[in-house]
Design a protein around this motif. Structure first.
Motif, PDB file in Angstrom:
ATOM      1  N   UNK A   1      76.838  -4.482  -7.456  1.00 45.14           N
ATOM      2  CA  UNK A   1      77.430  -5.491  -8.325  1.00 45.14           C
ATOM      3  C   UNK A   1      76.862  -5.435  -9.736  1.00 45.14           C
ATOM      4  N   UNK A   2      75.604  -5.023  -9.873  1.00 44.19           N
ATOM      5  CA  UNK A   2      74.954  -5.004 -11.175  1.00 44.19           C
ATOM      6  C   UNK A   2      75.287  -3.760 -11.983  1.00 44.19           C
ATOM      7  N   UNK A   3      75.263  -2.592 -11.328  1.00 49.66           N
ATOM      8  CA  UNK A   3      75.452  -1.326 -12.037  1.00 49.66           C
ATOM      9  C   UNK A   3      76.782  -0.650 -11.755  1.00 49.66           C
ATOM     10  N   UNK A   4      77.486  -1.111 -10.723  1.00 51.53           N
ATOM     11  CA  UNK A   4      78.700  -0.423 -10.310  1.00 51.53           C
ATOM     12  C   UNK A   4      79.763  -0.274 -11.388  1.00 51.53           C
ATOM     13  N   UNK A   5      80.131  -1.335 -12.117  1.00 51.76           N
ATOM     14  CA  UNK A   5      81.194  -1.194 -13.116  1.00 51.76           C
ATOM     15  C   UNK A   5      80.861  -0.224 -14.243  1.00 51.76           C
ATOM     16  N   UNK A   6      79.595  -0.104 -14.624  1.00 51.40           N
ATOM     17  CA  UNK A   6      79.221   0.737 -15.751  1.00 51.40           C
ATOM     18  C   UNK A   6      78.673   2.093 -15.323  1.00 51.40           C
ATOM     19  N   UNK A   7      77.860   2.120 -14.291  1.00 52.65           N
ATOM     20  CA  UNK A   7      77.220   3.355 -13.822  1.00 52.65           C
ATOM     21  C   UNK A   7      77.414   3.492 -12.314  1.00 52.65           C
ATOM     22  N   UNK A   8      78.621   3.832 -11.878  1.00 49.38           N
ATOM     23  CA  UNK A   8      78.876   3.857 -10.430  1.00 49.38           C
ATOM     24  C   UNK A   8      78.040   4.887  -9.685  1.00 49.38           C
ATOM     25  N   UNK A   9      77.784   6.045 -10.290  1.00 51.42           N
ATOM     26  CA  UNK A   9      77.004   7.073  -9.595  1.00 51.42           C
ATOM     27  C   UNK A   9      75.562   6.645  -9.414  1.00 51.42           C
ATOM     28  N   UNK A  10      74.971   6.068 -10.469  1.00 54.87           N
ATOM     29  CA  UNK A  10      73.594   5.582 -10.373  1.00 54.87           C
ATOM     30  C   UNK A  10      73.504   4.436  -9.377  1.00 54.87           C
ATOM     31  N   UNK A  11      74.481   3.525  -9.429  1.00 57.64           N
ATOM     32  CA  UNK A  11      74.476   2.402  -8.490  1.00 57.64           C
ATOM     33  C   UNK A  11      74.600   2.882  -7.050  1.00 57.64           C
ATOM     34  N   UNK A  12      75.453   3.886  -6.831  1.00 58.48           N
ATOM     35  CA  UNK A  12      75.621   4.412  -5.481  1.00 58.48           C
ATOM     36  C   UNK A  12      74.337   5.069  -4.982  1.00 58.48           C
ATOM     37  N   UNK A  13      73.685   5.857  -5.847  1.00 52.36           N
ATOM     38  CA  UNK A  13      72.455   6.536  -5.439  1.00 52.36           C
ATOM     39  C   UNK A  13      71.350   5.529  -5.122  1.00 52.36           C
ATOM     40  N   UNK A  14      71.196   4.504  -5.974  1.00 50.70           N
ATOM     41  CA  UNK A  14      70.145   3.508  -5.740  1.00 50.70           C
ATOM     42  C   UNK A  14      70.427   2.678  -4.497  1.00 50.70           C
ATOM     43  N   UNK A  15      71.680   2.235  -4.338  1.00 53.50           N
ATOM     44  CA  UNK A  15      72.003   1.398  -3.183  1.00 53.50           C
ATOM     45  C   UNK A  15      71.840   2.164  -1.879  1.00 53.50           C
ATOM     46  N   UNK A  16      72.241   3.441  -1.872  1.00 52.25           N
ATOM     47  CA  UNK A  16      72.083   4.228  -0.652  1.00 52.25           C
ATOM     48  C   UNK A  16      70.610   4.493  -0.339  1.00 52.25           C
ATOM     49  N   UNK A  17      69.810   4.720  -1.369  1.00 52.92           N
ATOM     50  CA  UNK A  17      68.372   4.926  -1.154  1.00 52.92           C
ATOM     51  C   UNK A  17      67.719   3.664  -0.602  1.00 52.92           C
ATOM     52  N   UNK A  18      68.068   2.515  -1.194  1.00 53.29           N
ATOM     53  CA  UNK A  18      67.498   1.253  -0.744  1.00 53.29           C
ATOM     54  C   UNK A  18      67.890   0.934   0.690  1.00 53.29           C
ATOM     55  N   UNK A  19      69.043   1.433   1.121  1.00 53.84           N
ATOM     56  CA  UNK A  19      69.487   1.145   2.482  1.00 53.84           C
ATOM     57  C   UNK A  19      69.014   2.202   3.473  1.00 53.84           C
ATOM     58  N   UNK A  20      69.100   3.483   3.094  1.00 55.31           N
ATOM     59  CA  UNK A  20      68.881   4.550   4.062  1.00 55.31           C
ATOM     60  C   UNK A  20      67.406   4.753   4.394  1.00 55.31           C
ATOM     61  N   UNK A  21      66.521   4.585   3.428  1.00 54.86           N
ATOM     62  CA  UNK A  21      65.099   4.806   3.712  1.00 54.86           C
ATOM     63  C   UNK A  21      64.575   3.804   4.747  1.00 54.86           C
ATOM     64  N   UNK A  22      64.785   2.474   4.567  1.00 55.13           N
ATOM     65  CA  UNK A  22      64.344   1.559   5.637  1.00 55.13           C
ATOM     66  C   UNK A  22      65.078   1.799   6.953  1.00 55.13           C
ATOM     67  N   UNK A  23      66.350   2.165   6.878  1.00 55.54           N
ATOM     68  CA  UNK A  23      67.099   2.425   8.110  1.00 55.54           C
ATOM     69  C   UNK A  23      66.551   3.646   8.840  1.00 55.54           C
ATOM     70  N   UNK A  24      66.195   4.680   8.087  1.00 54.60           N
ATOM     71  CA  UNK A  24      65.633   5.882   8.703  1.00 54.60           C
ATOM     72  C   UNK A  24      64.305   5.568   9.404  1.00 54.60           C
ATOM     73  N   UNK A  25      63.441   4.791   8.760  1.00 50.47           N
ATOM     74  CA  UNK A  25      62.165   4.426   9.364  1.00 50.47           C
ATOM     75  C   UNK A  25      62.358   3.547  10.595  1.00 50.47           C
ATOM     76  N   UNK A  26      63.299   2.608  10.529  1.00 51.27           N
ATOM     77  CA  UNK A  26      63.544   1.724  11.660  1.00 51.27           C
ATOM     78  C   UNK A  26      64.077   2.514  12.856  1.00 51.27           C
ATOM     79  N   UNK A  27      64.994   3.436  12.607  1.00 48.56           N
ATOM     80  CA  UNK A  27      65.523   4.247  13.697  1.00 48.56           C
ATOM     81  C   UNK A  27      64.450   5.153  14.282  1.00 48.56           C
ATOM     82  N   UNK A  28      63.547   5.638  13.443  1.00 49.22           N
ATOM     83  CA  UNK A  28      62.448   6.449  13.955  1.00 49.22           C
ATOM     84  C   UNK A  28      61.583   5.667  14.924  1.00 49.22           C
ATOM     85  N   UNK A  29      61.331   4.390  14.609  1.00 49.63           N
ATOM     86  CA  UNK A  29      60.551   3.555  15.528  1.00 49.63           C
ATOM     87  C   UNK A  29      61.308   3.314  16.828  1.00 49.63           C
ATOM     88  N   UNK A  30      62.631   3.162  16.731  1.00 40.88           N
ATOM     89  CA  UNK A  30      63.430   2.977  17.946  1.00 40.88           C
ATOM     90  C   UNK A  30      63.333   4.199  18.858  1.00 40.88           C
TER      91      UNK A  30
END
Length: 295
Positions: A134-163
Motif C-alpha cells: 500500500x505504501x510503495x506499490x503505486x510508485x515503485x511496484x517492483x521494490x514493493x513486491x520484493x520487500x513484501x515478499x521478503x518480509x513474508x517468505x523469510x519468516x515463513x521459511x523459518x516457521x516451516x523449517x521448525x515444522x
C-alpha cells in the motif's frame, strides 16, 4: 489459547496510515546510526527496547535481547583488543593495558548496533507485507513486491523449517544418532523446504498474473487507508522532533571525542527532543487506551 497482552504485544501504529510508522522508524534508525555519543546511544537502546516490548511482548523481546546483548559484548571486547587507546588505564592483561575510553567506545558501538537491530525487529511487527504494498506499490511496484515478499517468505521459511524438524523428531525410533545421520536429516529438511517453496512459487506467480503485474498494472491493496488529520498531526510531530534531534546532534554530539579523553557531554535538556521521539509509540498507545476508557 491466546497469550496475555504482556506476552503478545500491540501495534501502536495500527490505526494510522502506513506512511506514519515508515517515517517514524526511518527517523529513529537514521538517528541511531548518526552518532556514537554514549548518552544518545543509551537513550536509543532503551527506547528501542521499550518499543520492542510494547509491540512484540516480553517473551520475544527477551529472546532478542539475549542475542543482541551477546553481539554488543563481542563488539566491545573486540574494540578493547584492536584499539588499546585512551588515557584512563583500568587494568592490565599482561603487557597490554585496558583503557576506559576504549571500553566506552566499544560499548557505544555495540549499543548502537543492538539498538538498530531492535528497531528493525520492531518495525517488522508494525509494517506487514500488505502495508509495504500500500505504501510503495503505486510508485515503485517492483521494490514493493520484493520487500513484501521478503518480509513474508523469510519468516515463513523459518516457521516451516521448525515444522519439518518437529515432524522428523516425532519419529523417535528413526532419530539420528551419528553425525552422518544428523547431516542427512538436515539435507532432507532442506529438500522438503525447497520443494515446498517451489510449489508455492507457482501459486504466487498465478496470483501476480491475476493482479496484472505482467501487464504493468498498478498493484491492488486489500487494506485501503486514506490519509487523515491524525496521520498529518503525528507526521508533523515526528518531523519537528527530527529537526530538534538533528540540531542537538550537530551542536552537542558532533564535538564529542572518545580519545584521548571522552567528552564533552551535552547538557541534560539537549536530550529531551530525542527522548520524546523515542517514547512516541508509548504515547500513542496511551492515547488510544485513554480514548477507549472515555468511551
Amino acid at each position: 489459547m491466546a497469550l496475555p497482552a504482556s506476552s503478545r504485544g500491540r501495534n501502536p501504529f495500527a490505526l494510522y496510515h502506513p506512511g506514519v510508522p515508515a517515517a517514524y522508524f526511518a527517523s529513529v534508525v537514521i538517528l541511531a546510526m548518526a552518532t556514537m555519543q554514549p548518552v544518545f546511544v543509551l537513550l536509543g537502546a532503551a527506547g528501542a527496547l521499550c518499543a520492542c516490548v510494547l509491540v512484540r511482548g516480553w517473551r520475544a523481546s527477551l529472546r532478542l535481547m539475549a542475542g543482541v546483548a551477546g553481539l554488543a559484548c563481542l563488539v566491545a571486547a573486540a574494540n578493547l583488543v584492536l584499539s588499546p587507546s585512551g588515557s584512563t588505564e583500568l587494568f592490565r592483561m599482561g603487557a597490554r593495558a585496558v583503557y576506559g575510553e576504549a571500553l566506552l567506545f566499544g560499548v557505544s558501538a555495540g549499543g548502537m548496533l543492538a539498538a538498530i537491530v531492535t528497531w528493525f525487529f520492531t518495525l517488522d511487527a508494525c509494517l506487514d507485507s500488505e502495508d509495504m504494498l500500500a505504501l510503495l506499490g503505486p510508485k515503485m511496484p517492483s521494490v514493493a513486491l520484493a520487500l513484501s515478499q521478503t518480509m513474508r517468505l523469510v519468516p515463513q521459511f523459518l516457521m516451516r523449517g521448525r515444522w519439518v524438524r518437529a515432524l522428523q523428531q516425532a519419529a523417535t525410533a528413526a532419530a539420528p544418532r551419528t553425525r552422518r545421520e544428523k547431516t542427512a536429516e538436515l539435507m532432507r529438511t532442506m529438500t522438503v523446504l525447497v520443494g515446498w517453496g517451489m510449489e508455492d512459487s507457482l501459486v504466487r506467480s498465478d496470483s501476480l498474473k491475476a493482479r496484472g503485474f505482467e501487464r504493468g498494472m498498478r498493484p491492488a491493496s486489500y487494506r485501503r487507508r486514506g490519509w487523515r488529520a491524525a496521520d498529518s498531526a503525528v507526521l508533523v510531530l515526528v518531523v519537528v522532533l527530527d529537526a530538534v534531534c538533528v540540531v542537538c546532534l550537530v551542536v552537542y554530539a558532533g564535538p564529542f571525542w572518545f580519545y584521548p579523553i571522552a567528552g564533552p557531554y551535552a547538557p541534560w535538556w539537549a536530550y529531551l527532543g530525542y527522548g520524546l521521539l523515542l517514547v512516541l509509540p508509548e504515547v500513542l498507545m496511551l492515547k488510544e487506551e485513554s480514548l477507549w476508557r472515555l468511551r
